[in-house]
Design an enzyme around this catalytic site. Structure first.
Site, PDB file in Angstrom:
ATOM      1  N   ARG A 124     -51.022 -70.294 -26.062  1.00  0.00           N
ATOM      2  CA  ARG A 124     -50.463 -69.286 -26.960  1.00  0.00           C
ATOM      3  C   ARG A 124     -50.897 -69.611 -28.385  1.00  0.00           C
ATOM      4  NH1 ARG A 124     -44.835 -69.152 -29.572  1.00  0.00           N
ATOM      5  NH2 ARG A 124     -45.235 -67.368 -30.910  1.00  0.00           N
ATOM      6  N   HIS A 137     -47.514 -64.166 -36.685  1.00  0.00           N
ATOM      7  CA  HIS A 137     -46.660 -65.362 -36.757  1.00  0.00           C
ATOM      8  C   HIS A 137     -46.457 -65.667 -38.242  1.00  0.00           C
ATOM      9  CE1 HIS A 137     -45.382 -69.101 -34.303  1.00  0.00           C
ATOM     10  NE2 HIS A 137     -45.010 -69.364 -35.548  1.00  0.00           N
ATOM     11  N   GLU A 143     -40.562 -64.684 -33.549  1.00  0.00           N
ATOM     12  CA  GLU A 143     -39.259 -64.995 -34.132  1.00  0.00           C
ATOM     13  C   GLU A 143     -38.899 -64.132 -35.339  1.00  0.00           C
ATOM     14  OE1 GLU A 143     -39.095 -69.197 -34.927  1.00  0.00           O
ATOM     15  OE2 GLU A 143     -39.402 -69.742 -32.839  1.00  0.00           O
ATOM     16  N   ASN A 194     -38.073 -68.865 -27.518  1.00  0.00           N
ATOM     17  CA  ASN A 194     -38.366 -70.135 -28.196  1.00  0.00           C
ATOM     18  C   ASN A 194     -37.043 -70.863 -28.379  1.00  0.00           C
ATOM     19  OD1 ASN A 194     -40.915 -69.080 -28.408  1.00  0.00           O
ATOM     20  ND2 ASN A 194     -40.935 -68.921 -30.638  1.00  0.00           N
ATOM     21  N   TYR A 216     -35.000 -74.710 -29.347  1.00  0.00           N
ATOM     22  CA  TYR A 216     -35.129 -76.073 -29.865  1.00  0.00           C
ATOM     23  C   TYR A 216     -33.869 -76.926 -29.828  1.00  0.00           C
ATOM     24  CZ  TYR A 216     -39.849 -75.046 -31.374  1.00  0.00           C
ATOM     25  OH  TYR A 216     -41.183 -74.749 -31.364  1.00  0.00           O
ATOM     26  N   GLU A 246     -41.925 -71.480 -26.614  1.00  0.00           N
ATOM     27  CA  GLU A 246     -41.923 -72.675 -27.470  1.00  0.00           C
ATOM     28  C   GLU A 246     -40.741 -73.550 -27.089  1.00  0.00           C
ATOM     29  OE1 GLU A 246     -41.911 -72.276 -31.779  1.00  0.00           O
ATOM     30  OE2 GLU A 246     -43.356 -70.632 -31.671  1.00  0.00           O
TER      31      GLU A 246
HETATM   32  C1  GAL Z   1     -40.626 -72.278 -34.536  1.00  0.00           C
HETATM   33  C2  GAL Z   1     -41.888 -71.651 -35.076  1.00  0.00           C
HETATM   34  C3  GAL Z   1     -43.086 -72.552 -35.061  1.00  0.00           C
HETATM   35  C4  GAL Z   1     -42.773 -74.007 -35.339  1.00  0.00           C
HETATM   36  C5  GAL Z   1     -41.511 -74.473 -34.641  1.00  0.00           C
HETATM   37  C6  GAL Z   1     -41.057 -75.867 -34.977  1.00  0.00           C
HETATM   38  O1  GAL Z   1     -39.509 -71.645 -35.070  1.00  0.00           O
HETATM   39  O2  GAL Z   1     -42.227 -70.495 -34.357  1.00  0.00           O
HETATM   40  O3  GAL Z   1     -44.025 -72.011 -35.928  1.00  0.00           O
HETATM   41  O4  GAL Z   1     -42.804 -74.285 -36.665  1.00  0.00           O
HETATM   42  O5  GAL Z   1     -40.451 -73.606 -34.884  1.00  0.00           O
HETATM   43  O6  GAL Z   1     -40.282 -75.887 -36.128  1.00  0.00           O
END
Ligand code: GAL
Length: 463
Positions: free
Chosen positions: A75, A119, A165, A294, A296, A367
């Site tokens: 991607r 992006h 995002e 995505n 985290y 992601e």
């Molecule tokens: C996401 C973003 C990425 C990368 C990642 C880690 O929000 O799409 O570009 O920076 O976080 O922070």
């Protein structure tokens, strides 16, 4: 060992501004990020991405690095101002040639290209002359750009992503001002997001009418969301956690999968939340062929009656004042270098939440990953914390699949260490370590680990 379904797609992600560099090479026009990074104080110790990981000039070797790991999908994002230096109008053939070659090289290596059209690197002219995302004009400008990309690349692309995002671009770019274009407003994020949703939907409409038949392609957009775990079982905390998810993910996913903004947002935001006309609702509803997530981190959520100041405001998933949600962390949770909590079960719960709320969509994690303080030691980077992070999150994916969640693929963020927006080069997310002086790439231990995972299509169970 936890074995994944036969056709499960393993990939890696990057984005144009974060890896390409070559900010004015071969006819590329400037983007909002090229300028934002030059404002003193905006970016960690004055870093910018004029060179970044120099991927633009090392693309062939980078494709080989992907092949070395064995990823099945890559991607990347297309830089709008590399294709249309003025945002609209004249096409830069050298920009087309770059992405065309990238796509061909990927296909030669049997790696499926997954382009994202936008992006966050908006052409500067559209910001200066047209007021960026605050002007509904952006919908047509974005559609014109998408048309150019589809025209040149749709014959070789099966999976398209429109924009990355929208939450981050709207909230951090127009609310907290810590990302381009750096505006601080309590109203503009909702307007900017509204225009992004309309642009996304119009692009999908165009794609389905004019290009889908060429390759039977699919299209969606990556939405980001952290998990919100109720701090207690009290009904007000459970409701607070739901509300936080409404304001984070429902803001975008509800209009696309269900047809309108969440009720909680309409009630709380009143006039600050734009309304869709009936035609717009019809255009937006159903404008994704699959769910792209995505993800985290995770926080606890509890109800609070007043708005309150978060230490790191943008980590709250929107304005605390609008949601009346207070976030907190468990002191036992490990943290990444970003200060983000490592809570693999949060992904599992979020996948179930999406499955239930949006009608069991096919889902891809576009992601997931982490930054750690990776050190080069004798030519090696032993990033065992990243391996444990990935193992934890991927195991939870396996569990969710076993319970019926239609998860079809997983992309690590990121292939390479890169320019981490306002944090510059201080945070390393890559499977490959990049020496930013020489642009040399060194596979971290996690790259070898991911390679073995893909080969065996399985992950070792957590003890
Ligand atoms: C996401 C973003 C990425 C990368 C990642 C880690 O929000 O799409 O570009 O920076 O976080 O922070």
């Amino acid at each position: 060992m936890l074995l994944f379904p036969k056709d499960f797609l393993w990939g890696c992600s990057t984005s144009a501004y974060q890896v390409e560099g070559a900010w004015d090479q071969d006819g590329k026009g400037p983007s909002v990020w090229d300028v934002f990074t030059q404002i003193p104080g905006k970016i960690n110790i004055g870093h910018d991405a004029r060179i970044a990981a120099d991927h633009y000039n090392r693309m062939e070797r980078d494709v080989q690095l992907m092949a070395d790991i064995g990823i099945r999908a890559y991607r990347f994002s297309i830089s709008w101002s590399r294709i249309l230096p003025q945002g609209q109008g004249k096409v830069n053939k050298m920009g087309i040639a770059f992405y065309s070659k990238l796509i061909d090289l990927l296909l030669e290596k049997d790696i499926t290209p997954w382009p994202t059209l936008f992006h966050w690197d908006l052409p500067l002219t559209l910001q200066f002359e047209k007021d960026g995302l605050l002007n509904p004009y952006i919908v047509d400008a974005f559609t014109e750009y998408a048309d150019v990309c589809f025209y040149y690349f749709a014959d070789r692309i099966k999976y398209w992503l429109t924009l990355n995002e929208p939450y981050v671009y709207a909230m951090l770019g127009y609310g907290f001002g810590c990302m381009a274009p750096g505006r601080k407003s309590m109203t503009e994020p909702y307007l900017a997001a509204h225009h992004l949703l309309l642009a996304h939907a119009k692009i999908v409409q165009l794609f389905r009418e004019k290009y889908k038949h060429i390759n039977n392609g699919k299209i969606s957009l990556p939405l980001n969301c952290d998990w919100r775990e109720p701090l207690t079982y009290k009904p007000e905390d459970t409701a607070a956690a739901q509300r936080a998810l409404d304001f984070f993910l429902g803001w975008f996913a509800d209009p696309i999968f269900l047809g309108d903004y969440p009720e909680s947002m309409k009630v709380r935001l009143g006039d600050r939340l734009p309304a869709f006309s009936t035609d717009e609702k019809d255009m937006v509803r159903g404008s994704a062929d699959f769910f792209a997530l995505n993800h985290y981190t995770t926080h606890y959520a509890e109800a609070c009656s007043e708005g309150f100041e978060n230490a790191v405001p943008w980590e709250n998933g929107g304005f605390a004042e609008d949601q009346h949600v207070k976030l907190s962390s468990d002191p036992t949770w490990e943290k990444t270098e970003m200060g983000w909590n490592v809570v693999p079960y949060g992904l599992y719960k979020l996948l179930h939440w999406i499955h239930k709320r949006y009608g069991q969509p096919e889902t891809y994690i576009t992601e997931n990953g982490c930054a750690f303080n990776d050190q080069l030691d004798n030519g090696c980077v032993n990033d065992h914390q990243r391996i444990e992070f990935l193992r934890g999150y991927i195991s939870e994916c396996h569990k969710a699949i076993g319970e019926g969640v239609k998860l079809k693929g997983y992309f690590v963020w990121s292939l390479l260490d890169n320019f981490e927006w306002m944090l510059g080069y201080s945070k390393r997310f890559g499977l490959y370590y990049v020496d930013f002086q020489t642009a040399k790439r060194i596979p971290k231990a996690s790259a070898h680990w991911y390679c073995n995972l893909i080969k065996s299509n399985s992950v070792q169970e957590l003890k």
